[in-house]
Design an enzyme around this catalytic site. Structure first.
Site, PDB file in Angstrom:
ATOM      1  N   ARG A  36      -8.956 -10.492  42.285  1.00 48.39           N
ATOM      2  CA  ARG A  36      -7.669 -10.968  42.301  1.00 48.39           C
ATOM      3  C   ARG A  36      -7.070 -11.035  43.751  1.00 48.39           C
ATOM      4  O   ARG A  36      -7.099 -10.146  44.589  1.00 48.39           O
ATOM      5  CB  ARG A  36      -6.779  -9.935  41.231  1.00 48.39           C
ATOM      6  CG  ARG A  36      -5.447 -10.658  41.312  1.00 48.39           C
ATOM      7  CD  ARG A  36      -4.621  -9.889  40.128  1.00 48.39           C
ATOM      8  NE  ARG A  36      -3.970  -8.788  40.447  1.00 48.39           N
ATOM      9  CZ  ARG A  36      -2.697  -8.100  40.025  1.00 48.39           C
ATOM     10  NH1 ARG A  36      -2.136  -9.213  39.024  1.00 48.39           N
ATOM     11  NH2 ARG A  36      -2.252  -6.977  40.457  1.00 48.39           N
ATOM     12  N   ASP A  88      -8.321   1.299  39.200  1.00 47.18           N
ATOM     13  CA  ASP A  88      -8.160   2.622  40.236  1.00 47.18           C
ATOM     14  C   ASP A  88      -7.986   3.696  39.433  1.00 47.18           C
ATOM     15  O   ASP A  88      -8.706   4.898  39.756  1.00 47.18           O
ATOM     16  CB  ASP A  88      -7.066   2.291  40.853  1.00 47.18           C
ATOM     17  CG  ASP A  88      -7.172   1.263  42.206  1.00 47.18           C
ATOM     18  OD1 ASP A  88      -8.483   0.991  42.278  1.00 47.18           O
ATOM     19  OD2 ASP A  88      -6.379   0.870  42.765  1.00 47.18           O
ATOM     20  N   THR A  97      -2.153 -14.416  46.302  1.00 49.79           N
ATOM     21  CA  THR A  97      -1.819 -15.456  45.417  1.00 49.79           C
ATOM     22  C   THR A  97      -1.759 -15.067  43.962  1.00 49.79           C
ATOM     23  O   THR A  97      -1.381 -15.591  43.073  1.00 49.79           O
ATOM     24  CB  THR A  97      -2.742 -16.694  45.537  1.00 49.79           C
ATOM     25  OG1 THR A  97      -3.932 -16.266  45.255  1.00 49.79           O
ATOM     26  CG2 THR A  97      -2.599 -17.363  47.045  1.00 49.79           C
ATOM     27  N   ASP A 139      -2.589   0.603  38.220  1.00 45.51           N
ATOM     28  CA  ASP A 139      -4.066  -0.323  38.572  1.00 45.51           C
ATOM     29  C   ASP A 139      -4.925   0.274  37.554  1.00 45.51           C
ATOM     30  O   ASP A 139      -5.524   1.507  37.853  1.00 45.51           O
ATOM     31  CB  ASP A 139      -4.357  -0.297  39.726  1.00 45.51           C
ATOM     32  CG  ASP A 139      -5.512  -1.115  40.153  1.00 45.51           C
ATOM     33  OD1 ASP A 139      -6.603  -0.911  39.362  1.00 45.51           O
ATOM     34  OD2 ASP A 139      -5.523  -2.286  40.872  1.00 45.51           O
TER      35      ASP A 139
HETATM   36  N1  URA Z   1      -3.918  -5.036  36.552  1.00 47.13           N
HETATM   37  C1  URA Z   1      -3.768  -3.738  36.540  1.00 47.13           C
HETATM   38  O1  URA Z   1      -4.732  -3.069  36.611  1.00 47.13           O
HETATM   39  N2  URA Z   1      -2.532  -3.519  36.298  1.00 47.13           N
HETATM   40  C2  URA Z   1      -1.455  -4.200  36.242  1.00 47.13           C
HETATM   41  O2  URA Z   1      -0.242  -3.830  35.931  1.00 47.13           O
HETATM   42  C3  URA Z   1      -1.892  -5.722  36.476  1.00 47.13           C
HETATM   43  C4  URA Z   1      -2.987  -6.007  36.655  1.00 47.13           C
END
Ligand code: URA
Length: 213
Positions: A108, A207, A112, A204
């Protein structure tokens, strides 16, 4: 099971809600978070395969002959979106051990928030399989839309998207992008923040599964 629409299933079983609450906590560590992703994927897999057709099979029990049911030969591919989707693969394979696993790599763009595909590897007969795309978070929907389009380009007819937490924006984007895809989620959250993270979400997912930052 609540159907938010005929293409969106919310899996709000008490055990699912309980486990999701633990996952959301910032105090939950990597080991437990990873285990919970695997468990929720398995639960979600049950719901996403609920309509699989059955056929009769003769079984000899220790007592007598009887007729039982078995899945009528539906071939499945599990498609994790890298990297966070990998956390859901083991739970799905516990449920469907014969499934093939394809991989879709997407990162990602931090600015953007657009997804950029960098890797795709699918089973040779992918067009004959029911494809279960797995990714814990459905945020903007960009990666999921891209994944669905990649599978449609391969000729896949039955595509189901399995996520753990969804933002309404992501659900809308996915449903608008494809007339047939179905979505399964354990929660529909409030929305996205300015960094396109789901609120309240769980941070995330990649992570937290892999212990990175
Ligand atoms: N990806 C993630 O890991 N967490 C989010 O809140 C949005 C996208």
């Amino acid at each position: 099971m609540p159907h938010v629409s005929n293409r969106v299933t919310l899996i709000d079983h008490p055990m699912v809600q309980h486990k999701l609450a633990i996952m959301r906590s910032v105090h939950t560590g990597t080991k437990q978070f990873r285990e919970l992703v695997r468990e929720l994927a398995l639960f979600e897999g049950y719901e996403a395969t609920r309509d699989f057709p059955l056929e009769d099979i003769d079984v000899e029990t220790p007592i007598c002959e009887t007729v039982c049911k078995r899945i009528a030969g539906r071939k499945v591919a599990i498609i994790p979106i890298l990297r966070a989707g990998l956390g859901m693969v083991d739970g799905m394979l516990e449920l469907i051990p014969s499934a093939r696993v394809g991989h879709l790599g997407m990162y990602r763009d931090e600015v953007t928030h657009e997804p950029h595909p960098y890797y795709a590897k699918f089973p040779a007969d992918i067009d004959q399989r029911i494809c279960l795309i797995v990714d814990p978070m459905l945020a903007t929907g960009g990666s999921a839309v891209d994944a669905i389009q990649s599978l449609r380009a391969e000729g896949v007819r039955d595509i189901r998207l399995l996520v753990l937490v969804a933002a309404p924006e992501g659900i809308e984007a996915v449903l608008a992008s494809d007339p047939d895809v179905r979505i399964f989620t354990c929660a529909i959250d409030e929305g996205l923040n300015e960094a396109a993270y789901i609120v309240p979400g769980l941070g995330d997912a990649g992570d937290r599964i892999f212990g990175t930052k």
